[in-house]
Scaffold this motif. Sequence first.
Motif, PDB file in Angstrom:
ATOM      1  N   ALA A 127       2.865 -26.224 -24.941  1.00 26.60           N
ATOM      2  CA  ALA A 127       3.569 -27.254 -24.163  1.00 26.60           C
ATOM      3  C   ALA A 127       2.649 -28.360 -23.681  1.00 26.60           C
ATOM      4  N   ALA A 128       1.374 -28.057 -23.445  1.00 30.75           N
ATOM      5  CA  ALA A 128       0.433 -29.067 -22.940  1.00 30.75           C
ATOM      6  C   ALA A 128       0.205 -30.191 -23.931  1.00 30.75           C
ATOM      7  N   GLU A 129       0.606 -29.999 -25.192  1.00 33.49           N
ATOM      8  CA  GLU A 129       0.396 -31.004 -26.236  1.00 33.49           C
ATOM      9  C   GLU A 129       1.625 -31.861 -26.504  1.00 33.49           C
ATOM     10  N   TRP A 130       2.750 -31.567 -25.819  1.00 36.60           N
ATOM     11  CA  TRP A 130       4.016 -32.208 -26.189  1.00 36.60           C
ATOM     12  C   TRP A 130       4.737 -32.764 -24.971  1.00 36.60           C
ATOM     13  N   GLY A 131       4.598 -34.067 -24.751  1.00 34.25           N
ATOM     14  CA  GLY A 131       5.346 -34.746 -23.710  1.00 34.25           C
ATOM     15  C   GLY A 131       6.510 -35.517 -24.304  1.00 34.25           C
ATOM     16  N   ILE A 132       7.569 -35.678 -23.524  1.00 32.05           N
ATOM     17  CA  ILE A 132       8.796 -36.331 -23.974  1.00 32.05           C
ATOM     18  C   ILE A 132       8.984 -37.660 -23.254  1.00 32.05           C
ATOM     19  N   VAL A 133       9.239 -38.727 -24.032  1.00 37.46           N
ATOM     20  CA  VAL A 133       9.686 -40.003 -23.480  1.00 37.46           C
ATOM     21  C   VAL A 133      11.207 -40.008 -23.593  1.00 37.46           C
ATOM     22  N   ALA A 134      11.902 -40.022 -22.465  1.00 39.89           N
ATOM     23  CA  ALA A 134      13.353 -39.841 -22.465  1.00 39.89           C
ATOM     24  C   ALA A 134      14.066 -41.134 -22.097  1.00 39.89           C
ATOM     25  N   PHE A 135      15.067 -41.485 -22.914  1.00 39.29           N
ATOM     26  CA  PHE A 135      15.898 -42.667 -22.689  1.00 39.29           C
ATOM     27  C   PHE A 135      17.301 -42.224 -22.310  1.00 39.29           C
ATOM     28  N   ARG A 165      11.943 -41.087 -12.008  1.00 42.08           N
ATOM     29  CA  ARG A 165      10.639 -41.769 -12.003  1.00 42.08           C
ATOM     30  C   ARG A 165       9.803 -41.449 -10.769  1.00 42.08           C
ATOM     31  N   PRO A 166      10.373 -41.477  -9.564  1.00 45.36           N
ATOM     32  CA  PRO A 166       9.546 -41.145  -8.393  1.00 45.36           C
ATOM     33  C   PRO A 166       9.036 -39.705  -8.402  1.00 45.36           C
ATOM     34  N   GLN A 167       9.643 -38.860  -9.261  1.00 42.73           N
ATOM     35  CA  GLN A 167       9.231 -37.452  -9.361  1.00 42.73           C
ATOM     36  C   GLN A 167       8.356 -37.200 -10.584  1.00 42.73           C
ATOM     37  N   ASP A 168       7.829 -38.272 -11.179  1.00 45.17           N
ATOM     38  CA  ASP A 168       6.967 -38.154 -12.369  1.00 45.17           C
ATOM     39  C   ASP A 168       7.678 -37.447 -13.516  1.00 45.17           C
ATOM     40  N   GLY A 169       9.013 -37.575 -13.582  1.00 41.94           N
ATOM     41  CA  GLY A 169       9.776 -36.930 -14.640  1.00 41.94           C
ATOM     42  C   GLY A 169      10.090 -35.474 -14.388  1.00 41.94           C
ATOM     43  N   LEU A 170       9.589 -34.918 -13.300  1.00 41.14           N
ATOM     44  CA  LEU A 170       9.831 -33.502 -12.993  1.00 41.14           C
ATOM     45  C   LEU A 170      11.240 -33.300 -12.438  1.00 41.14           C
ATOM     46  N   TYR A 171      11.780 -32.118 -12.659  1.00 40.42           N
ATOM     47  CA  TYR A 171      13.061 -31.746 -12.070  1.00 40.42           C
ATOM     48  C   TYR A 171      13.133 -30.220 -12.005  1.00 40.42           C
ATOM     49  N   THR A 172      14.047 -29.744 -11.197  1.00 39.34           N
ATOM     50  CA  THR A 172      14.231 -28.307 -11.040  1.00 39.34           C
ATOM     51  C   THR A 172      15.381 -27.835 -11.917  1.00 39.34           C
ATOM     52  N   LEU A 173      15.124 -26.837 -12.746  1.00 43.12           N
ATOM     53  CA  LEU A 173      16.187 -26.180 -13.490  1.00 43.12           C
ATOM     54  C   LEU A 173      16.597 -24.939 -12.700  1.00 43.12           C
ATOM     55  N   VAL A 174      17.856 -24.893 -12.314  1.00 37.90           N
ATOM     56  CA  VAL A 174      18.396 -23.771 -11.558  1.00 37.90           C
ATOM     57  C   VAL A 174      19.217 -22.904 -12.505  1.00 37.90           C
ATOM     58  N   GLU A 175      18.703 -21.728 -12.816  1.00 44.95           N
ATOM     59  CA  GLU A 175      19.468 -20.771 -13.628  1.00 44.95           C
ATOM     60  C   GLU A 175      20.367 -19.985 -12.686  1.00 44.95           C
ATOM     61  N   ARG A 176      21.671 -20.189 -12.834  1.00 45.03           N
ATOM     62  CA  ARG A 176      22.642 -19.632 -11.883  1.00 45.03           C
ATOM     63  C   ARG A 176      23.278 -18.384 -12.469  1.00 45.03           C
ATOM     64  N   GLY A 177      22.715 -17.240 -12.144  1.00 44.53           N
ATOM     65  CA  GLY A 177      23.263 -15.971 -12.593  1.00 44.53           C
ATOM     66  C   GLY A 177      24.273 -15.423 -11.610  1.00 44.53           C
ATOM     67  N   VAL A 178      24.932 -14.347 -11.997  1.00 46.15           N
ATOM     68  CA  VAL A 178      25.931 -13.728 -11.135  1.00 46.15           C
ATOM     69  C   VAL A 178      25.298 -13.263  -9.832  1.00 46.15           C
ATOM     70  N   ASP A 179      24.051 -12.803  -9.902  1.00 47.68           N
ATOM     71  CA  ASP A 179      23.412 -12.195  -8.736  1.00 47.68           C
ATOM     72  C   ASP A 179      22.528 -13.151  -7.938  1.00 47.68           C
ATOM     73  N   SER A 218       8.096 -31.251 -18.941  1.00 50.05           N
ATOM     74  CA  SER A 218       7.892 -31.791 -20.290  1.00 50.05           C
ATOM     75  C   SER A 218       8.257 -33.258 -20.426  1.00 50.05           C
ATOM     76  N   ILE A 219       9.131 -33.806 -19.554  1.00 49.81           N
ATOM     77  CA  ILE A 219       9.484 -35.226 -19.613  1.00 49.81           C
ATOM     78  C   ILE A 219       8.426 -36.022 -18.853  1.00 49.81           C
ATOM     79  N   VAL A 220       7.727 -36.897 -19.557  1.00 49.48           N
ATOM     80  CA  VAL A 220       6.591 -37.608 -18.951  1.00 49.48           C
ATOM     81  C   VAL A 220       6.879 -39.082 -18.681  1.00 49.48           C
ATOM     82  N   ARG A 221       7.943 -39.608 -19.291  1.00 50.82           N
ATOM     83  CA  ARG A 221       8.319 -41.004 -19.032  1.00 50.82           C
ATOM     84  C   ARG A 221       9.822 -41.128 -19.188  1.00 50.82           C
TER      85      ARG A 221
END
Length: 475
Positions: free
Chosen positions: A47-55, A67-81, A90-93
């Motif tokens: 993963a350290a070799e692969w950044g994504i430019v997202a449109f 943008r203010p979060q440097d492309g970072l975001y939280t993925l919330v996996e919502r299980g039953v429990d 991975s998104i860098v721009r």
Amino acid sequence: MTPVAAPARLSRSALGLPMPPERIVHFGLGAFHRAHQAWYTARASDAAEWGIVAFTGRSRDLVDRLRPQDGLYTLVERGVDGDRCEVVPSIVRIESGDDVPAFVAAVADPAVVILTLTMTESGYRLGADGTPDLSDPVVAADVALLSEAFTTGSADAARPGTAMARILLGLDARRRAGAGSIAVVPCDNLPDNGGKFRRALVDLAERTSRELPAWLATKVSVVSTSIDRITPAIDGTVESLAVAEAARWTDAAPVVTEPFSDWVLEGAFPAGRPDWESAGARFVDELAPWENRKLWMLNGAHTVLAALGQVRGHANVNSAIVDPVCRDAVEALWDDDARQLPEFDLADYRAALLERFGNPRIEHRLAQIAQDSTTKMRLRIVPVALAELADGRTAHGCATAVAAWVLGVRAGLVPSPDGVGEHADAGDDPPSSATLLDLLDPRLAAHTTFAGLVLAACADLSAPWDFERRLRHVP
């Protein structure tokens, strides 16, 4: 009493996360890409070799939030429990989809070797023959614009309006820059998505350029994919507050998804790719069976539930699937599907789908799924119905699915197909099942036995339900 520290703003410096180099461009940034392709890339061993430019598509909303979060975001996996929170780096721009020069420059960058796409079914703007729909004024305008731009050498000033034209413009810039081979990976829920994309792209190139068709044949690989992860629309404010409480950081753009994920790919990556296998992706020689299993069973069931569930007063998938009428309609469809998927033992897959649909903590709204239902029916239900009829069977499950769609259209709960006014009989308001079946697919409308089953199923689904009479057991 020790004061509780305020949640930290999500940023790479705060979390000590590096910025991978720009190697992938994505077009169509939304929740699904962030829950799927970006997540797989972040979890790859390299993963350290692969950044994504997202449109984005056309909106700047995600640009302003990410943008203010440097492309970072939280993925919330919502299980039953409960929930599991994970930061995806991975998104860098992030760029706005209407910034055509930025997109063209990104695709032409020699360091970029993959272009992924999530444009939705309607975003391809294809006609019935799978080529760009020239009756669409925006498509026709783009064909004229690209023809002139490529002929006069003014491509750098072109600003096409459609996704396909922008992609072709970017690939032409890559050709002129001598940037080398690239893999294009459509990730939309379309059968043969790679084949459809390549045929449409080549047709557009042949209409507009003398040089591009030959270059596309040697330098552009199109990879077909089947993707599977339920990612519902969310209330961003509510989920941001939940992330701040659970993870102790402020996130303006979280994504909520289910724990399950699946990605199957077929095709070549001539200039390299991430080690997606290490994150759980599968590469196969023939995608069609995997693609059909997902499109016909998961997406097909969603289309049925979107119509019938709303007719029966449900708002979400999890409540519709426990309604015996909806559940039996889905099971009946799956019985037809199973006969057309002999490569698989589907018992475990069916059980897993029912478990996923029943997750009460995933709010997958039926009204959202119901959008563009006519196109979805043609992709997910009609092919199975035609195959079952060709094999000499009744396609009863598909007839029930069509009836559910008919009731949804007649109730105004799913969009009507184009051409209702031209096909309707005098006084046909709302449109009859015969009118709607003919608009959906004339071949099915001409099959008198199938048309009769649709009419009977409409009556059955509208009547008070007899719990001893299960749809899947009706001859």
